[in-house]
Enzyme design. Structure first.
Site, mmCIF file in Angstrom:
data_model
loop_
_atom_site.group_PDB
_atom_site.id
_atom_site.type_symbol
_atom_site.label_atom_id
_atom_site.label_comp_id
_atom_site.label_asym_id
_atom_site.label_seq_id
_atom_site.Cartn_x
_atom_site.Cartn_y
_atom_site.Cartn_z
ATOM 1 N N ASP A 132 3.899 -18.669 3.916
ATOM 2 C CA ASP A 132 2.718 -18.073 4.256
ATOM 3 C C ASP A 132 2.322 -19.255 5.556
ATOM 4 O O ASP A 132 0.814 -18.655 5.505
ATOM 5 C CB ASP A 132 2.133 -17.058 3.329
ATOM 6 N N CYS A 189 9.303 7.267 -6.345
ATOM 7 C CA CYS A 189 7.831 7.262 -7.237
ATOM 8 C C CYS A 189 7.686 7.051 -6.257
ATOM 9 O O CYS A 189 7.957 6.529 -4.844
ATOM 10 C CB CYS A 189 8.211 6.089 -8.096
ATOM 11 N N CYS A 212 -5.534 -0.968 5.448
ATOM 12 C CA CYS A 212 -5.457 -1.620 4.725
ATOM 13 C C CYS A 212 -6.893 -2.030 4.106
ATOM 14 O O CYS A 212 -7.402 -2.841 4.550
ATOM 15 C CB CYS A 212 -4.647 -1.814 4.314
ATOM 16 N N CYS A 242 -1.766 -0.446 -5.072
ATOM 17 C CA CYS A 242 -0.609 -0.253 -4.906
ATOM 18 C C CYS A 242 0.428 -0.904 -5.898
ATOM 19 O O CYS A 242 0.978 -0.772 -6.435
ATOM 20 C CB CYS A 242 0.321 -0.704 -3.595
#
Length: 340
Positions: A132, A189, A212, A242
């Site tokens: 990252d 889903c 978000c 989520c």
């Protein structure tokens, strides 16, 4: 190389990683186009780094042309309980699970470097490690390497690990056998899409970062849209909704790294509102929370105070009406107005 791959896999697990997969640097040919669309629609918000060096970000092969293989590694940080429980404690702060313990950048990179050093000593190959911290699209590469698939919330899911894991990568000049890419197992889903407080998903497998909560509380600078503030609830750093509702978490495995053990917890908002810059730095030393700085942190705390419904917290917001940071002062006024 099959025997070396087996040895490498065993070594990765011994280092503390939970899973390993390998893919070609050019295994994600559609990444560049998807990134172009994301940026063209402005869905990256203030994350200008998403638009910079897009040629590298869109193609791992372009990032380091000498690389012949990309080793993707997963490291779990599964929480002990349900991270959504804190959302009902409106006078306390909700901090994302991944930021509860020590900064994962440090922990994962040390592990990657140890594994990479062993590879160099064993084979003489060249390597580069990333976690990252470079224009690397880890999630598409991880799917290509068979570690999991990007769910409808765009995060990576695994049938073996659930939702809660970090990704790291080792690019190498070694020719290694590649794993079979993983396919989506989301089916019909929509739990992750339905629970999002801010409707940040325009469609399945698409994210508008500008809505978000993780983006708003961590990446977004300045004032947050007043229409979105009530939807933040008591989330002051990130959002786990989520991830937490995903049915695949029934297969989640326990984290083994003690550095991810919860230590931030759910501190009282009144206590956090009283932190000056020095106290903030001490309180969150070694934590990912520290990187957003005192001003953005306090802005988030004040929004949470405004959402608490507890008029007793007005006194915690009052001193910040004259804060030098305009977003903090605005958040204080908004919080007081919301509670009055």
């Amino acid at each position: 190389m099959d025997s070396f791959r087996e040895t490498l896999h065993a070594r990765a697990l011994a280092e503390g990683f939970s899973a390993m997969g390998i893919c070609a640097p050019d295994a994600t040919p559609d990444t560049a186009e998807r990134l172009d669309q994301f940026v063209a629609l402005g869905r990256h918000g203030q994350m200008s780094w998403m638009a910079e060096r897009m040629g590298w970000r869109g193609s791992a092969a372009a990032l380091w042309p000498q690389a012949r293989s990309v080793i993707m590694l997963a490291e779990v940080y599964t929480p002990d309980g349900n991270p959504l429980d804190v959302l009902s404690q409106r006078d306390r702060a909700a901090v994302s699970v991944y930021a509860q313990g020590r900064d994962y950048h440090d922990l994962v990179k040390k592990r990657l470097k140890r594994l990479g050093r062993w590879m160099v000593e064993t084979t003489g190959a060249e390597i580069k490690v990333f976690v990252d911290t470079a224009p690397v699209m880890e999630k598409p590469l991880a799917q290509a390497a068979g570690l999991g698939w990007q769910g409808k919330h765009t995060n990576l899911l695994s049938r073996d690990l659930g939702s809660w894991f970090f990704l790291g990568s080792i690019f190498t000049t070694l020719d290694l056998p590649f794993d079979t890419p993983e396919a989506s197992h989301c089916g019909n889903c929509t739990a992750c899409l339905d629970i999002c407080p801010t409707n940040a998903f325009p469609a399945p497998y698409q994210l508008d970062a500008r809505r978000c909560i993780s983006y708003l509380t961590i990446e977004h600078k300045g004032e947050i849209d007043p229409d979105l503030r009530p939807l933040l609830g008591n989330r002051i750093y990130g959002c786990d909704d989520c991830l937490a509702v995903c049915p695949w978490n029934k297969f989640a495995v326990a984290a083994s790294e003690v550095g991810y053990a919860h230590r931030v917890g759910a501190p009282p908002l009144a206590e956090l509102a009283g932190l000056d810059d020095a106290a903030f730095r001490v309180r969150f030393s070694g934590s990912p929370v520290k990187r957003i700085g005192r001003d953005r942190f306090l802005r988030n705390v004040l929004y949470a105070i405004g959402n608490s419904g507890d008029s007793a917290l007005i006194s915690a917001a009052m001193p910040h009406l004259s804060d030098p940071d305009s977003a903090v002062a605005d958040a204080a006024a908004w919080a007081i107005g919301s509670l009055s």
